[in-house]
Design an enzyme around this catalytic site. Structure first.
Site, PDB file in Angstrom:
ATOM      1  N   HIS A   1      47.177  94.134  29.222  1.00  0.00           N
ATOM      2  CA  HIS A   1      47.822  94.584  30.319  1.00  0.00           C
ATOM      3  C   HIS A   1      47.514  93.692  31.594  1.00  0.00           C
ATOM      4  CE1 HIS A   1      48.954  98.625  29.072  1.00  0.00           C
ATOM      5  NE2 HIS A   1      47.700  98.546  28.309  1.00  0.00           N
TER       6      HIS A   1
ATOM      7  N   GLY B   1      48.290 101.729  30.248  1.00  0.00           N
ATOM      8  CA  GLY B   1      48.768 101.047  31.471  1.00  0.00           C
ATOM      9  C   GLY B   1      48.039 101.763  32.620  1.00  0.00           C
TER      10      GLY B   1
ATOM     11  N   CYS C   1      52.743 105.195  30.599  1.00  0.00           N
ATOM     12  CA  CYS C   1      52.107 104.438  29.708  1.00  0.00           C
ATOM     13  C   CYS C   1      50.729 104.712  29.971  1.00  0.00           C
ATOM     14  CB  CYS C   1      52.351 102.866  30.069  1.00  0.00           C
ATOM     15  SG  CYS C   1      51.304 101.770  28.917  1.00  0.00           S
TER      16      CYS C   1
ATOM     17  N   GLU D   1      56.691  98.049  29.252  1.00  0.00           N
ATOM     18  CA  GLU D   1      55.886  97.797  27.888  1.00  0.00           C
ATOM     19  C   GLU D   1      56.124  96.754  27.047  1.00  0.00           C
ATOM     20  OE1 GLU D   1      54.582 100.986  25.659  1.00  0.00           O
ATOM     21  OE2 GLU D   1      54.584 102.530  27.053  1.00  0.00           O
TER      22      GLU D   1
ATOM     23  N   CYS E   1      47.313 103.221  22.006  1.00  0.00           N
ATOM     24  CA  CYS E   1      48.536 103.690  22.842  1.00  0.00           C
ATOM     25  C   CYS E   1      47.883 104.959  23.388  1.00  0.00           C
ATOM     26  CB  CYS E   1      49.597 104.156  21.766  1.00  0.00           C
ATOM     27  SG  CYS E   1      50.957 104.951  22.477  1.00  0.00           S
TER      28      CYS E   1
HETATM   29  N1  API Z   1      53.578  98.842  24.262  1.00  0.00           N
HETATM   30  C1  API Z   1      52.042  98.833  23.909  1.00  0.00           C
HETATM   31  C2  API Z   1      51.674  99.995  22.988  1.00  0.00           C
HETATM   32  C3  API Z   1      51.893 101.505  23.462  1.00  0.00           C
HETATM   33  C4  API Z   1      51.151 101.638  24.769  1.00  0.00           C
HETATM   34  C5  API Z   1      51.743 103.105  25.693  1.00  0.00           C
HETATM   35  N2  API Z   1      52.746 103.566  25.037  1.00  0.00           N
HETATM   36  C6  API Z   1      50.637 103.619  25.988  1.00  0.00           C
HETATM   37  O1  API Z   1      50.791 105.006  26.361  1.00  0.00           O
HETATM   38  O2  API Z   1      49.312 103.381  26.040  1.00  0.00           O
HETATM   39  C7  API Z   1      51.573  97.554  23.555  1.00  0.00           C
HETATM   40  O3  API Z   1      52.379  96.901  22.964  1.00  0.00           O
HETATM   41  O4  API Z   1      50.500  97.333  23.699  1.00  0.00           O
END
Ligand code: API
Length: 276
Positions: A161, A222, A219, A210, A75
């Site tokens: 991703h 992301g 994100c 997400e 994250c």
């Molecule tokens: N939802 C993402 C985790 C959090 C990623 C995001 N909040 C960031 O800042 O990278 C997943 O399931 O891989």
């Protein structure tokens, strides 16, 4: 169970931070969901739990849980908030930290003001390791979504991703297409879905649906995956400013095998206690 927590965010991607070093914490998926619930709990996109490291090369370990209770590998916005959290709680006096995550070791550098830069490690592009079902690795793949075929890139930043180019993020079909791609069978672990609008070789706009959460205001992984996907297609330079709804992140990637560096803010909102 009474829990002390700190509410933080990275460009509006918000977190409940839990110090599992100074307090005993035992969280089940339903307790995570309750914590993350914006009516029944504190409310957040992810719950981040800070623990003592298991790896001798790390200063801390931190675990990441989506609002749906699923534990995930990485994250980006959370990493920046983690660094500020352990400094502010005086769990460390260091500016440069190494943290152990399910995706491996991340190196973080607390800068002046609220900025933190993170070495996010090298992206993983081999489809089987994203994971994504494809015969050969390529910059893009055709993806059939309910009969319509979209062109997506598949990139792992430790977490998976899918990145699509759009002409205008404001009108991109995030609500409709996000969930369909998030649970697409060719992404066996589900996937985060990025909608990327390129403005120049150094500037782009991104919205992310997400995995395990829905659309967030930002994100971090992301933004890294989007910059990697665009650079692999020769569309951007090594350093790109990615504007998300919550604000900008600066991403640097000099090519395959090299680490991705992400720089942006981390903000503490308030401290609290909750009875779960
Ligand atoms: N939802 C993402 C985790 C959090 C990623 C995001 N909040 C960031 O800042 O990278 C997943 O399931 O891989």
């Amino acid at each position: 169970m009474r829990l002390k927590f700190t509410k933080m965010h990275g460009l509006g991607n918000d977190f409940v931070m839990l110090d599992a070093i100074s307090q005993r914490i035992k969280l089940s998926p339903d307790k995570i969901q309750r914590l993350a619930d914006r009516h029944l709990g504190v409310g957040c996109d992810q719950v981040l739990v800070v623990e003592a490291p298991r790896n001798p090369d790390a200063d801390f370990r931190y675990r990441i849980y989506n609002a749906d209770g699923s534990e995930v590998e990485n994250c980006g916005n959370g990493a920046r908030c983690f660094a500020r959290f352990v400094r502010e709680r005086r769990l460390t006096g260091k500016h440069r930290l190494t943290v152990e995550t399910a995706a491996g070791l991340l190196k973080l550098n607390l800068q002046e003001g609220d900025q933190v830069s993170v070495d996010m490690g090298a992206p993983v592009l081999e489809p089987a390791e994203v994971p994504f079902s494809a015969d050969l690795q390529a910059p893009t793949y055709p993806l059939d979504v309910s009969g319509d075929v979209y062109t997506v890139s598949a990139v792992s930043m430790g977490n998976p991703h899918a990145v699509l180019l759009v002409d205008d993020v404001a009108s991109a079909p995030v609500e409709k297409l996000g969930p369909l791609i998030e649970s697409h069978p060719r992404f066996p672990n589900r996937v985060n879905v990025g909608f990327l609008q390129l403005e120049s070789r150094q500037l782009a706009h991104l919205r992310v649906f997400e995995r395990g959460v829905g659309e967030t205001r930002a994100c971090g992984t992301g933004a890294c995956a989007a910059a990697v996907a665009a650079r692999l297609r020769g569309l951007v330079d090594d350093t790109v400013e990615i504007h998300l709804p919550g604000g900008p992140l600066t991403i640097h990637w000099s090519g395959p095998g090299q680490p991705v560096t992400m720089t942006g803010p981390a903000t503490t909102v308030y401290h609290g206690q909750i009875v779960l």
